[in-house]
Scaffold this motif. Structure first.
Motif, PDB file in Angstrom:
ATOM      1  N   GLY A 233       0.791  -1.212   0.000  1.00 28.76           N
ATOM      2  CA  GLY A 233       0.000   0.000   0.000  1.00 28.76           C
ATOM      3  C   GLY A 233       0.825   1.264   0.000  1.00 28.76           C
ATOM      4  O   GLY A 233       0.280   2.358   0.041  1.00 28.76           O
ATOM      5  N   VAL A 234       2.149   1.132  -0.053  1.00 32.46           N
ATOM      6  CA  VAL A 234       3.034   2.295  -0.112  1.00 32.46           C
ATOM      7  C   VAL A 234       3.794   2.259  -1.426  1.00 32.46           C
ATOM      8  O   VAL A 234       3.913   1.231  -2.077  1.00 32.46           O
ATOM      9  N   THR A 235       4.320   3.417  -1.805  1.00 32.02           N
ATOM     10  CA  THR A 235       4.997   3.537  -3.093  1.00 32.02           C
ATOM     11  C   THR A 235       6.498   3.372  -2.974  1.00 32.02           C
ATOM     12  O   THR A 235       7.117   2.639  -3.715  1.00 32.02           O
ATOM     13  N   PRO A 335       9.116   0.303  -8.036  1.00 37.18           N
ATOM     14  CA  PRO A 335       7.985   1.013  -7.431  1.00 37.18           C
ATOM     15  C   PRO A 335       6.960   1.433  -8.478  1.00 37.18           C
ATOM     16  O   PRO A 335       7.187   1.340  -9.679  1.00 37.18           O
ATOM     17  N   ALA A 336       5.837   1.916  -8.000  1.00 40.46           N
ATOM     18  CA  ALA A 336       4.819   2.469  -8.893  1.00 40.46           C
ATOM     19  C   ALA A 336       4.964   3.984  -8.946  1.00 40.46           C
ATOM     20  O   ALA A 336       5.760   4.570  -8.213  1.00 40.46           O
ATOM     21  N   HIS A 337       4.195   4.634  -9.816  1.00 41.18           N
ATOM     22  CA  HIS A 337       4.266   6.086  -9.949  1.00 41.18           C
ATOM     23  C   HIS A 337       3.240   6.746  -9.031  1.00 41.18           C
ATOM     24  O   HIS A 337       2.156   6.233  -8.818  1.00 41.18           O
ATOM     25  N   TRP A 338       3.582   7.912  -8.525  1.00 41.71           N
ATOM     26  CA  TRP A 338       2.725   8.610  -7.580  1.00 41.71           C
ATOM     27  C   TRP A 338       2.986  10.099  -7.713  1.00 41.71           C
ATOM     28  O   TRP A 338       4.059  10.587  -7.378  1.00 41.71           O
ATOM     29  N   ARG A 339       2.002  10.857  -8.203  1.00 45.16           N
ATOM     30  CA  ARG A 339       2.187  12.291  -8.381  1.00 45.16           C
ATOM     31  C   ARG A 339       0.953  13.083  -7.961  1.00 45.16           C
ATOM     32  O   ARG A 339       0.780  14.207  -8.384  1.00 45.16           O
ATOM     33  N   ASN A 340       0.072  12.502  -7.141  1.00 42.33           N
ATOM     34  CA  ASN A 340      -1.165  13.160  -6.764  1.00 42.33           C
ATOM     35  C   ASN A 340      -0.932  14.052  -5.547  1.00 42.33           C
ATOM     36  O   ASN A 340      -0.827  13.574  -4.420  1.00 42.33           O
ATOM     37  N   PHE A 371       5.440  -5.912  15.063  1.00 46.13           N
ATOM     38  CA  PHE A 371       4.720  -4.722  14.649  1.00 46.13           C
ATOM     39  C   PHE A 371       5.572  -3.964  13.632  1.00 46.13           C
ATOM     40  O   PHE A 371       6.779  -4.172  13.511  1.00 46.13           O
ATOM     41  N   GLY A 372       4.939  -3.090  12.895  1.00 46.94           N
ATOM     42  CA  GLY A 372       5.664  -2.287  11.930  1.00 46.94           C
ATOM     43  C   GLY A 372       4.771  -1.221  11.333  1.00 46.94           C
ATOM     44  O   GLY A 372       3.543  -1.358  11.290  1.00 46.94           O
ATOM     45  N   GLY A 373       5.404  -0.159  10.888  1.00 46.00           N
ATOM     46  CA  GLY A 373       4.676   0.923  10.250  1.00 46.00           C
ATOM     47  C   GLY A 373       5.567   1.644   9.269  1.00 46.00           C
ATOM     48  O   GLY A 373       6.790   1.712   9.440  1.00 46.00           O
ATOM     49  N   ILE A 374       4.969   2.168   8.206  1.00 52.81           N
ATOM     50  CA  ILE A 374       5.717   2.891   7.196  1.00 52.81           C
ATOM     51  C   ILE A 374       4.842   4.017   6.665  1.00 52.81           C
ATOM     52  O   ILE A 374       3.618   3.871   6.559  1.00 52.81           O
ATOM     53  N   VAL A 375       5.470   5.151   6.371  1.00 57.73           N
ATOM     54  CA  VAL A 375       4.752   6.269   5.775  1.00 57.73           C
ATOM     55  C   VAL A 375       5.557   6.799   4.596  1.00 57.73           C
ATOM     56  O   VAL A 375       6.786   6.746   4.592  1.00 57.73           O
ATOM     57  N   ASN A 376       4.832   7.280   3.585  1.00 58.97           N
ATOM     58  CA  ASN A 376       5.405   8.014   2.463  1.00 58.97           C
ATOM     59  C   ASN A 376       4.808   9.407   2.455  1.00 58.97           C
ATOM     60  O   ASN A 376       3.611   9.584   2.725  1.00 58.97           O
ATOM     61  N   LEU A 378       4.626  12.772  -0.100  1.00 57.99           N
ATOM     62  CA  LEU A 378       4.920  13.356  -1.404  1.00 57.99           C
ATOM     63  C   LEU A 378       5.275  14.827  -1.201  1.00 57.99           C
ATOM     64  O   LEU A 378       4.414  15.710  -1.209  1.00 57.99           O
ATOM     65  N   ALA A 379       6.558  15.082  -0.987  1.00 58.16           N
ATOM     66  CA  ALA A 379       7.004  16.447  -0.729  1.00 58.16           C
ATOM     67  C   ALA A 379       6.897  17.310  -1.971  1.00 58.16           C
ATOM     68  O   ALA A 379       6.752  18.535  -1.882  1.00 58.16           O
ATOM     69  N   HIS A 380       6.994  16.686  -3.138  1.00 52.97           N
ATOM     70  CA  HIS A 380       6.974  17.387  -4.419  1.00 52.97           C
ATOM     71  C   HIS A 380       6.565  16.346  -5.451  1.00 52.97           C
ATOM     72  O   HIS A 380       6.771  15.141  -5.233  1.00 52.97           O
ATOM     73  N   PRO A 381       5.935  16.756  -6.574  1.00 49.43           N
ATOM     74  CA  PRO A 381       5.582  15.736  -7.566  1.00 49.43           C
ATOM     75  C   PRO A 381       6.747  14.871  -8.002  1.00 49.43           C
ATOM     76  O   PRO A 381       6.544  13.780  -8.524  1.00 49.43           O
ATOM     77  N   ARG A 382       7.969  15.341  -7.761  1.00 46.16           N
ATOM     78  CA  ARG A 382       9.143  14.560  -8.138  1.00 46.16           C
ATOM     79  C   ARG A 382       9.922  14.025  -6.944  1.00 46.16           C
ATOM     80  O   ARG A 382      10.990  13.456  -7.125  1.00 46.16           O
ATOM     81  N   ALA A 383       9.421  14.220  -5.726  1.00 47.43           N
ATOM     82  CA  ALA A 383      10.188  13.812  -4.538  1.00 47.43           C
ATOM     83  C   ALA A 383       9.274  13.119  -3.544  1.00 47.43           C
ATOM     84  O   ALA A 383       8.239  13.662  -3.144  1.00 47.43           O
ATOM     85  N   VAL A 384       9.663  11.912  -3.141  1.00 50.58           N
ATOM     86  CA  VAL A 384       8.918  11.128  -2.160  1.00 50.58           C
ATOM     87  C   VAL A 384       9.844  10.791  -0.993  1.00 50.58           C
ATOM     88  O   VAL A 384      10.951  10.277  -1.202  1.00 50.58           O
ATOM     89  N   LEU A 385       9.385  11.108   0.222  1.00 48.42           N
ATOM     90  CA  LEU A 385      10.124  10.780   1.443  1.00 48.42           C
ATOM     91  C   LEU A 385       9.471   9.575   2.094  1.00 48.42           C
ATOM     92  O   LEU A 385       8.244   9.417   2.060  1.00 48.42           O
TER      93      LEU A 385
END
Length: 821
Positions: A233-235, A335-340, A371-376, A378-385
């Motif tokens: 569920g994360v990119t 990975p998949a693409h994500w720009r929303n 246990f575990g957790g992850i977050v993404n 989208l700081a910019h359409p071209r940058a993912v943290l």
């Protein structure tokens, strides 16, 4: 008034509210009789009940020019599209509207069996048929999510995959059984694995790696049961060592944008291997074999399209003469693409207790909480943290990542982690592409596992590498790679290869020259592996058979210089399940080695097999990869050899009176599958509604009709639907329809099992009919129940065309069979 009407029509096409849209459509859809009043009397008879070519638009978008029939009863019927080359709409959309309008539909506001149609409007002034749909009024953001099938879907898919690789004394292999099923709105999944490493006397192990239920809602999913705790569920997933390799019983929730099947894309960073001799490569994930491939001497890229999607680490083992000559860890980046920008956050989290199912490996932490957790972000359409935190018992792993598309041609990825068990690590990757090639640079640290057979001890392996590809033109390419490593293999190495393709005397020739200097390894008595290779591949005018040969030099097993040469042939096979076979022979300082390979594909199995004899020790080695899918649904079951491509599908039963017919199924989502008469299983896209179009393969279309031509589907993952298709041989009939007094019947509707048409003003028509049932029903206001049965032997014939002359229908009601005049 005309200006006002045009303004209102434009407002409709730009998408007002539903009530306003319907009301405006009613206002602008003036009755056809009213529009025809301004026409000269001589033209009115050529306006109604005869084919007209007009422009067709949907919500203001051009669909194409089509042949239609207008009726004084204010209806429109679309016969066929005749010109669509300037339209940007898909062929599937045009076919959908052609099928909907294949019978007379009233103009104005749609009141019955509308689907997403709101109104129809025809303008005599502009000669435009306008379709107004509910899509014109929807918020674009609402289209981001696809609703699940209202009634759910049902079915089950069992995929089987077998990989075997042996050197004659030990065998590595794996068997994977993956099950997906759809029960209403839920998807059930299970995964069983049995595997064995290539070490001598290594036992076969087994495990049940998944048994869970999953449900999707808009932008999230919920999973319950036994599962391997890999984030979904994360990119962009930060990578850290020490992830659990045993199942967890618990729950997982997260974003669902990436819960789709693997798309067959390659890893963003290519995976290279440099074999010294002919052999094979094995890829392991968490100690389990997931892929094997035959390799040739020299630098080459591993086919990563068959690997699962995501970002994860694999162990790469190169095997030559039955011995592991190199082993290293690499990162797969798919990975998949994500720009929303409207949805900047994505997440995934799980919690539960580690519990093994059928796993024969000892789980010393069974019962520990996981246990575990992850977050993404989208700081910019071209940058993912990205950031992640996982825990199992007393172990904690923290990781962070940055994925930056600095430019359409440049991408940078960085990953760093800290583990209270494995320490710190980092992985850096940079990719730059330009019109003539690409440049890739990466640096990383990976954990070297204990391998006493190769003399390696646990510790960190550091690797830095740069690779470049440059195309001088469409025939010549230069590839270079330099690397520096510390670990089992240490030192600086480089590979340089130039390849060229050219035609001579009507035959295709491909030649390649390469040189290399690689670090010492245990394979070559700690001597650096230096050498060159010259290779030539050609066809001699036969595209189905290729010949190849090469000569070169390398460092031998005993550390001495080894000169070699080889010859091989590859033959493409078009009949039966075999797709191609190949054989080769190699001579070097130790003698002769032999190799053979074959690839096959059938409705039950697909895969490849290879065998090799080593010139060094005479050992026979080989490998086998098999795939199979079995699908159940709609009261039927089907089998396919393409296991990795089906997680949702259609069972198509094709009944054809033309033997050995080659067909294809084109999915509106982009896939295409070859079909044959009988039972077929084709993959379709899960969750998203779509249309499958059935068509003939090739340019020489047989005289035949397909019904139905389109199949709609909307299934959950694991769902299976069954459909039947009839293919009928046809003939084209050219003739004229007249009443009993010889007057032509203009605008008469002609219907047949496979075709329909409308007569011109002079009564002439062209119609496709069933070759086995050449019957036609004629409908006109002045006649009733006029059915004509043609005896093909009585009429002149030109190939598949019958010249029927004049067909007479009496003015009085009749059901008699009328012959030609």
């Amino acid at each position: 008034m005309q200006a006002r009407r045009r303004l209102l029509t434009g407002a409709i096409l730009l998408g007002l509210g539903k009530s306003a849209c319907a009301g405006a459509a009613a206002l602008t859809s003036a009755h056809l009789l009213d529009q025809a009043e301004s026409m000269p009397a001589d033209f009115r008879e050529h306006f109604f009940d005869v084919p007209l070519v007009v422009r067709v638009e949907r919500d203001g978008q051009y669909l194409g020019h089509a042949k239609i029939v207008l009726s004084p009863r204010n209806t429109v019927q679309l016969l066929q599209f005749v010109d669509t080359h300037e339209s940007t709409s898909s062929a599937d959309e045009r076919e959908r509207w052609a099928e909907y309008l294949n019978m007379p539909r009233p103009l104005g506001r749609c009141e019955h069996a509308c689907g997403d149609l709101v109104a129809l409007h025809y303008s005599l002034e502009s000669s435009v048929l306008a379709l107004v749909t509910s899509a014109a009024e929807r918020d674009v953001r609402a289209r981001r999510y696809h609703s699940l099938p209202v009634q759910g879907s049902y079915g089950a898919i069992l995929t089987n995959s077998i990989n075997l690789n042996t050197d004659g004394s030990a065998t590595a292999g794996s068997y994977l059984a993956d099950m997906k099923a759809s029960v209403g709105q839920w998807t059930l999944a299970g995964n069983y694995q049995a595997y064995r490493s290539g070490e001598r006397r290594a036992p076969w192990r087994q495990s049940l790696q998944g048994a869970y239920a999953e449900h999707e809602q808009a932008d999230r999913f919920v999973r319950l049961g036994y599962f391997l705790p890999y984030f979904q569920g994360v990119t962009r997933q930060p990578n850290a060592p020490g992830l659990p390799v045993f199942t967890t019983v618990g729950a997982m929730v997260g974003s669902s944008d990436t819960l789709t099947a693997d798309d067959g894309s390659a890893s963003l960073v290519p995976l290279y291997v440099t074999a010294n001799r002919q052999g094979s490569v094995e890829l392991y994930r968490n100690g389990a074999l997931i892929y094997t491939q035959q390799v040739e001497p020299g630098l080459q890229v591993i086919d990563t399209r068959r690997l699962p999607g995501g970002i994860y680490e694999v162990e790469v083992r190169t095997i030559e003469d039955g011995r592991v000559t190199s082993t290293r860890n690499e990162l797969i980046n798919k990975p998949a693409h994500w720009r929303n920008l409207d949805k900047r956050w994505r997440y995934s989290a799980y919690a539960g207790q580690q519990r093994s199912l059928l796993d024969e490996r000892k789980d010393i932490r069974s019962g520990a909480y996981s246990f575990g957790g992850i977050v993404n972000y989208l700081a910019h359409p071209r940058a993912v943290l990205g950031a992640s935190l996982t825990g199992l018992g007393g172990e904690r792993n923290l990781a962070g990542s940055v994925d930056w598309h600095a430019h359409e041609r440049a991408n940078f990825y960085a990953n760093a982690y800290h583990s209270n068990r494995h320490g710190n690590g980092i992985d850096l990757q940079a990719l730059y592409s330009y019109r003539q090639g690409s440049l890739t640079v990466n640096h990383g640290r990976s954990w070297q596992t204990d391998d006493l057979r190769q003399g390696a001890r646990p510790g960190w392996v550091r690797t830095t590498a740069a690779a470049a590809t440059h195309r001088f033109d469409d025939r010549s390419t230069l590839t270079a790679r330099a690397s520096h490593s510390r670990g089992a293999s240490q030192g600086l190495g480089f590979d340089l290869m130039f390849s060229r393709r050219q035609t001579w005397a009507g035959s295709q020739f491909n030649w390649r020259a390469s040189v290399f200097d690689r670090p010492a390894s245990f394979h070559g008595k700690n001597q650096r592996n230096r050498g060159f290779d010259l290779a030539l591949t050609f066809s001699l005018g036969n595209d189905d058979r290729n010949y190849q040969g090469n000569v070169g030099s390398r460092t031998g097993v005993n550390g001495r210089r080894d000169l070699y040469g080889s010859l091989g042939v590859q033959q493409r096979v078009d009949t039966g399940p075999i797709r191609f076979v190949s054989a080769d022979v190699t001579a070097d300082r130790y003698g002769f080695s032999l190799g053979a390979n074959t690839q096959f594909d059938s409705r039950l199995l697909s895969g490849n097999a290879f065998a090799q004899r080593s010139s060094f020790n005479g050992k026979i080695s080989g490998g086998l990869a098999l795939e199979n899918t079995i699908a159940f649904g709609g009261g039927s079951f089907a089998s396919s050899g393409r296991a990795s491509q089906v997680d949702t599908g259609l069972i198509l039963d094709i009944d054809s009176d033309i033997p050995d017919l080659a067909l294809r199924a084109d999915d509106s989502r982009g896939a295409s599958t070859a079909l044959k008469p009988g039972r077929n299983l084709i993959p379709v896209t899960a969750y998203k509604s779509g249309i499958v179009r059935i068509d003939f393969t090739g340019h020489d279309m047989p005289p035949a009709a397909i019904y139905p031509l389109h199949i709609d589907y909307h299934l959950n993952k694991g769902g299976i639907a069954q459909r039947s298709i009839k293919i009928t041989r046809t003939v084209t009939v050219i003739g004229r329809v007249a009443d009993e007094h010889g007057a032509p019947l203009r605008g008469a509707q002609l219907h047949n099992h496979v075709g329909r048409s409308v007569t011109e003003a002079d009564g002439f028509f062209t119609l496709e009919m069933s070759a086995s049932q050449p019957e036609v029903e004629v409908r006109h206001a002045s006649i009733k129940n006029c059915r004509v049965k043609l005896d093909a032997s009585r009429y002149p014939r030109d190939g598949d065309t019958i010249l029927a002359g004049t067909l007479t229908c009496p003015s009085l009601p009749s059901h008699a069979l009328i012959g030609a005049r």
